[in-house]
Design a protein around this motif. Structure first.
Motif, PDB file in Angstrom:
ATOM      1  N   THR A 341       0.846  -1.198   0.000  1.00 48.06           N
ATOM      2  CA  THR A 341       0.000   0.000   0.000  1.00 48.06           C
ATOM      3  C   THR A 341       0.879   1.243   0.000  1.00 48.06           C
ATOM      4  OG1 THR A 341      -0.053   0.328   2.400  1.00 48.06           O
ATOM      5  CG2 THR A 341      -1.603  -1.278   1.489  1.00 48.06           C
ATOM      6  N   THR A 372      -9.211   8.392   1.212  1.00 43.04           N
ATOM      7  CA  THR A 372      -8.522   9.593   0.737  1.00 43.04           C
ATOM      8  C   THR A 372      -8.544  10.631   1.849  1.00 43.04           C
ATOM      9  OG1 THR A 372      -9.098   9.181  -1.570  1.00 43.04           O
ATOM     10  CG2 THR A 372      -8.519  11.437  -0.988  1.00 43.04           C
ATOM     11  N   SER A 387      -4.356   3.559  -1.540  1.00 46.33           N
ATOM     12  CA  SER A 387      -4.059   2.699  -2.686  1.00 46.33           C
ATOM     13  C   SER A 387      -3.493   1.371  -2.209  1.00 46.33           C
ATOM     14  CB  SER A 387      -3.048   3.370  -3.629  1.00 46.33           C
ATOM     15  OG  SER A 387      -1.808   3.582  -2.985  1.00 46.33           O
ATOM     16  N   CYS A 444     -13.288   6.440  -7.746  1.00 46.27           N
ATOM     17  CA  CYS A 444     -12.368   5.353  -7.396  1.00 46.27           C
ATOM     18  C   CYS A 444     -12.022   4.573  -8.651  1.00 46.27           C
ATOM     19  CB  CYS A 444     -12.976   4.437  -6.337  1.00 46.27           C
ATOM     20  SG  CYS A 444     -14.427   3.507  -6.894  1.00 46.27           S
ATOM     21  N   SER A 515      -7.420   2.345  -6.075  1.00 41.51           N
ATOM     22  CA  SER A 515      -7.252   3.617  -5.372  1.00 41.51           C
ATOM     23  C   SER A 515      -8.615   4.227  -5.079  1.00 41.51           C
ATOM     24  CB  SER A 515      -6.422   4.589  -6.211  1.00 41.51           C
ATOM     25  OG  SER A 515      -6.326   5.854  -5.577  1.00 41.51           O
TER      26      SER A 515
END
Length: 542
Positions: A341, A372, A387, A444, A515
């Motif tokens: 990640t 996010t 991510s 996304c 992501s």
């Protein structure tokens, strides 16, 4: 990449003289000041090593935006076939702030049929290559042709195979002919004419005001059908054949060692002139088969092939996690990592934004939650999109990540299936490139690619050394994506179809990336956007 490859060695004598003169202009006044003060200061501070890059390049006749590969310092320009690639006008370009063009004149027409090398300078000088690509549609077909013509652009030759029936090579009627770009001419004219190919025929192609000679060769064949090759995947195989254009062309197949042939349904056959292929589906993995092409009542040779294996990605249900300080890791304690990640980068300014969740597609176990978030204090910091990817987080460059995308993989799946939910948020942070997206719902993304590059893809998010994955890159065999820009409160299934550029190329690596913000690589997204991902599975049939 090592410094030896990034740093250009000493240049020509004229450059050294220019550098020496520049240094003298800057150093002599300083030395006089030091001597006047009667002191001596030693300067051990090195210049920063920042690679100067092309940011944008525009030229007349481009089919798509320039592809700028900062890792290899390569600009690729793809042109329409009407453009004379030997005389290309660069209409504009921009560089990394502070960079300059040291060598190479971009204000004159460039011959991009070969590499053009220029040098950019910032603190050091770096060579860059600009190259052109151009796809010119070329074709040549005749009556009683077997298979497709071979058009050798470099050798300026055309080879065509003709059935020995109906006169053979003595009187060959040309159906279609285009050997150059749009607007070019061929002398003598070919389309609709009958030509003698018992010996090579030379013609003159006129394009961009230049004349070149092409040669057309004919070969007489006694067999009207060929089984060209078999490309075996796992539950799928592609059989290629050549026959008489307009005839009943197709493919038969059977389990190796059995007697009865099965004819591939018409819906599985794709014809292109005298060439054709069949996409066989529903095959068993790790199994031997035979296939043969047919044209009318004739059969080509029998070819044998073995199908591949069904391979899944480890921990693709995201059940296993461990913690290293404040960094969540998508693998069990002591296990071999497969996924990684961006948490190592995110935790330089805050906490992990990719972590396990008990909210799953089945109601049991764990899934991956990608968030996010703005990482920092007050106005100091950056937007970090959650991510997760098959690969390795290599290191942090300031507040930017350097990632290795890809794990070894040699099979050819057809789709990637999984489950996700998503809570979007208004885009609250952007860079200059995406400023028009401010306030729009975030999106996304999950994408998958197969590449045959010699090593995994190195992704770099530092704007001064940006290197992001290009789905149209030369190493890409297959690519597909799923993206969503609206709220999906409950888990729903998704499927990504992989679009292949070749059925014969064998991948070396598989890339799977997800992501919570599609443009997170550009530090663009909505604070509060959250994606949950669960139960990924590779599928191998259509």
């Amino acid at each position: 990449m090592s410094n030896n490859r990034c740093h250009k060695p000493a240049g020509s004598l004229s450059r050294l003289r220019r550098l020496n003169a520049g240094w003298a202009a800057r150093i002599v006044p300083g030395l006089l000041m030091i001597f006047a003060l009667g002191g001596c200061i030693k300067n051990d501070i090195p210049y920063p090593r920042i690679q100067p890059n092309f940011v944008t390049v525009e030229a007349d006749g481009l089919l798509k935006p320039a592809e700028i590969d900062s890792a290899n310092r390569l600009v690729t320009l793809v042109f329409d076939e009407t453009v004379n690639i030997r005389s290309v006008e660069i209409t504009s370009y921009t560089l990394t702030p502070g960079a300059r063009l040291v060598e190479g004149n971009l204000d004159q027409p460039l011959d991009l049929s070969k590499y053009f090398i220029c040098t950019l300078g910032l603190y050091q000088d770096y060579d860059w290559v600009i190259r052109g690509e151009q796809t010119i549609e070329r074709y040549f077909t005749v009556e009683n042709q077997v298979g497709a013509s071979v058009i050798d652009v470099g050798g300026r030759r055309v080879k065509v195979e003709v059935s020995s029936a109906n006169g053979g090579l003595k009187a060959v009627k040309v159906l279609t002919a285009k050997l150059g770009p749009a607007g070019s001419t061929v002398t003598p004219s070919l389309a609709g004419e009958t030509i003698d190919l018992t010996s090579p025929l030379e013609v003159t192609l006129t394009a961009y005001g230049e004349d070149v000679t092409w040669t057309i060769f004919g070969e007489e064949v006694t067999s009207n059908v060929q089984t060209v090759r078999a490309d075996a995947w796992t539950n799928v195989a592609w059989i290629y054949g050549a026959g008489i254009d307009g005839a009943d062309n197709g493919v038969e197949y059977r389990l190796y060692g059995t007697q009865e042939w099965q004819k591939a349904p018409a819906g599985w056959i794709t014809n292109t002139g005298g060439t054709f292929n069949a996409r066989l589906t529903g095959l068993n993995p790790e199994t031997d088969y035979e296939a043969r092409a047919y044209s009318g009542e004739e059969f080509g040779e029998t070819v044998r092939f073995t199908t591949g294996s069904i391979v899944q990605l480890p921990n693709s249900d995201f059940e296993n996690w461990s913690e290293n300080g404040k960094i969540w890791q998508p693998w069990a304690e002591g296990a071999t990592p497969y996924w990684d990640t961006g948490n190592k980068g995110a935790t330089t300014l805050g906490s992990s934004n990719v972590l396990p969740t008990n909210s799953t597609s089945t109601g049991t176990g764990r899934a991956a939650m990608l968030k996010t978030e703005f990482k920092g204090i007050g106005m100091i910091g950056k937007l970090a999109a959650g991510s997760i990817f098959a690969g390795v987080y290599l290191r942090t460059d300031g507040t930017n990540g350097i990632l290795s995308f890809g794990r070894e993989f040699t099979q050819r799946p057809t789709r990637l299936r999984g489950y996700f939910n998503y809570k979007t948020a208004p885009i609250s942070k952007t860079n200059t490139q995406f400023k028009d997206l401010m306030g729009e719902p975030d999106t996304c993304i999950v994408w998958c690619a197969l590449i045959d590059a010699p090593q995994p893809f190195e992704c770099r998010t530092n704007p001064n050394n940006l290197n992001l994955f290009n789905p149209s890159g030369a190493d890409v065999i297959a690519y597909g994506k799923m993206q969503c820009g609206e709220d999906v409160p409950q888990y729903v299934p998704f499927e990504i179809t992989l679009d292949y550029t070749s059925t014969s190329r064998v991948p070396r690596y598989i890339l799977v990336v997800a992501s919570s913000s599609k443009y997170g690589d550009y530090f663009t997204g909505g604070e509060g956007a959250v994606m949950c991902l669960d139960d990924l599975e590779l599928l191998y049939d259509y």
